[in-house]
Design a protein around this motif. Structure first.
Motif, mmCIF file in Angstrom:
data_model
loop_
_atom_site.group_PDB
_atom_site.id
_atom_site.type_symbol
_atom_site.label_atom_id
_atom_site.label_comp_id
_atom_site.label_asym_id
_atom_site.label_seq_id
_atom_site.Cartn_x
_atom_site.Cartn_y
_atom_site.Cartn_z
ATOM 1 N N ALA A 159 0.810 -1.236 -0.016
ATOM 2 C CA ALA A 159 -0.028 -0.067 -0.075
ATOM 3 C C ALA A 159 0.976 1.046 0.104
ATOM 4 O O ALA A 159 1.515 1.604 0.973
ATOM 5 N N ALA B 69 -4.158 1.098 4.860
ATOM 6 C CA ALA B 69 -3.388 -0.219 4.837
ATOM 7 C C ALA B 69 -4.300 -1.083 5.611
ATOM 8 O O ALA B 69 -4.500 -2.309 4.975
ATOM 9 N N ILE C 228 0.476 -6.992 4.637
ATOM 10 C CA ILE C 228 0.216 -5.787 3.755
ATOM 11 C C ILE C 228 1.537 -4.991 4.448
ATOM 12 O O ILE C 228 1.779 -4.891 5.485
ATOM 13 N N ALA D 164 3.050 -1.188 4.055
ATOM 14 C CA ALA D 164 2.629 -0.080 3.705
ATOM 15 C C ALA D 164 3.897 0.889 3.725
ATOM 16 O O ALA D 164 4.671 0.821 4.743
#
Length: 412
Positions: free
Chosen positions: A337, A347, A359, A361
């Motif tokens: 992200a 995120a 994820i 970010a």
């Protein structure tokens, strides 16, 4: 799906040559000029490098140059009065973690095959218990000669490792196979050789770079992604033993050693390439900066400037990450992200909404980090926690992220 072994990596870089002792053997060919850069590339990755030269190599590059770069006197004499017990070949053979011969000329390869100990470089190869790696470099016709091919095959059967050669223009003016690999490539292969194999046996797919969404035959919509983070992940994963497939948008980057690369342009092409090879993948990392929208109708010819304003109708592109994460069974799916504000909020929303396992970010509004930069910083989120990976070079960051992935894949 394979079970992965966790290796703890330090913050100052994981796939490196720190504390590795590399004895660089230099044969007498024009490619010896590249050896100076190779010493530098190995040392910047933490290796301790000592150099042994054939006497003919000194006709192409001076020992003083290599001594200045390595920090050690260059060895050439089989019986060196300055060496302990005057047996320098035994000292060097015992010292080395790897004997890397680059360039390995046709003549030197023939002497190694015959088991000769006629000068220090060949004697060290006989006396060492360390792995021996050869980087062939010679005229393309010499390389193609049956004698050279037989010599190389014999040395490979004796468990010597061959890196290269490459193919292209040669100093003699001919074109073909026989070029020594570039120093950066050799240094990366050395890293891979010694790297902890925490991804051994795993299949890993990575998307990288931007996508381009055509407006007409000469124009497109894209973004600032350079692909550097995705390529660093591919390089690091390959070094850790993974079978890596890299689905790449248009970038100006070399394919990391050992990585299968698939080139695409648009988001739809990227999705098609991913789905064609996703079965059996253990880990999927969506690092590409995929365009959210594409042109509804691409013009067949170049659009002419005819008015002060122009409107383009856009339609949503397929969501590659969500598509992969919706599969059953699915690979361990990691997204990226790139945000300019409220990084954690966006995120975590993306993590939940797309059913991701993890994820990474990053705040691309920070100067010197993210798009087109050599450094980055990440905040990594998963369902029950988060971890900050401070700003560093992207290869170091890639190794840290892969370590986290393995940890949480094994212990969800």
């Amino acid at each position: 799906m394979v079970s992965l072994t966790l290796v703890n990596f330090s913050r100052n870089g994981s796939v490196s040559l720190t504390n590795r002792k590399i004895l660089l053997g230099i044969g007498g060919g024009i490619a010896a000029y590249k050896s100076a850069d190779l010493v530098r590339r190995l040392k910047e990755r933490g290796a301790e490098v000592r150099v042994v030269m054939s006497h003919s190599a000194t006709e192409f590059i001076t020992p003083l140059t290599l001594q200045a770069l390595s920090g050690y006197p260059v060895a050439m004499d089989l019986l060196d009065p300055a060496a302990e017990a005057a047996m320098g070949h035994i000292e060097l053979a015992r010292w080395a973690d790897m004997l890397l011969i680059a360039p390995a000329t046709a003549n030197l390869i023939a002497r190694l095959r015959a088991g000769m100990a006629d000068e220090l470089i060949t004697t060290a190869a006989l006396a060492t218990s360390a792995p021996v790696v050869l980087c062939p470099a010679m005229n393309q016709q010499m390389y193609a000669n049956a004698a050279t091919q037989d010599n190389l095959a014999t040395l490979a059967n004796r468990c010597m490792t061959l890196w290269g050669p490459g193919s292209g223009s040669q100093a003699c003016g001919e074109v073909g196979p026989g070029r020594m690999l570039e120093p950066l490539d050799i240094a990366e292969r050395a890293e891979q050789f010694f790297a902890p194999k925490l991804l051994a046996g795993a299949k890993l797919m990575i998307t990288a770079g931007p996508t381009r969404e055509a407006i007409d035959p000469v124009r497109y919509i894209s973004n600032h992604s350079s692909g550097k983070m995705g390529y660093a992940l591919a390089q690091a994963a390959s070094a850790m033993g993974a079978e890596v497939t890299l689905v790449s948008g248009p970038v100006n980057l070399a394919t990391p050693a050992g990585v299968k690369r698939i080139n695409v342009e648009s988001a739809q092409q990227m999705l098609d390439a991913v789905l064609a090879d996703i079965d059996g993948q253990d880990i999927f990392i969506g690092c590409a900066a995929v365009a959210d929208y594409r042109i509804a109708e691409v013009a067949e010819g170049k659009i002419k400037k005819s008015s002060e304003t122009m409107s383009l109708a856009l339609v949503r592109n397929p969501d590659i990450l969500a598509t992969v994460a919706a599969r059953n069974p699915k690979p361990f799916t990691v997204g990226f992200a790139a945000e300019t504000h409220e990084v954690e909020t966006y995120a975590r929303d993306k993590l939940q909404r797309k059913n991701l396992d993890m994820i990474a970010a990053n705040d691309v509004s920070i100067p010197g980090l993210g798009f087109n930069a050599d450094q980055n910083a990440l905040r990594v989120f998963w369902q029950s926690g988060a971890e900050d990976l401070p700003a560093t070079d992207k290869l170091t960051l890639a190794n840290q992220l892969l370590s986290l992935i393995v940890k949480h894949k094994n212990n969800p």
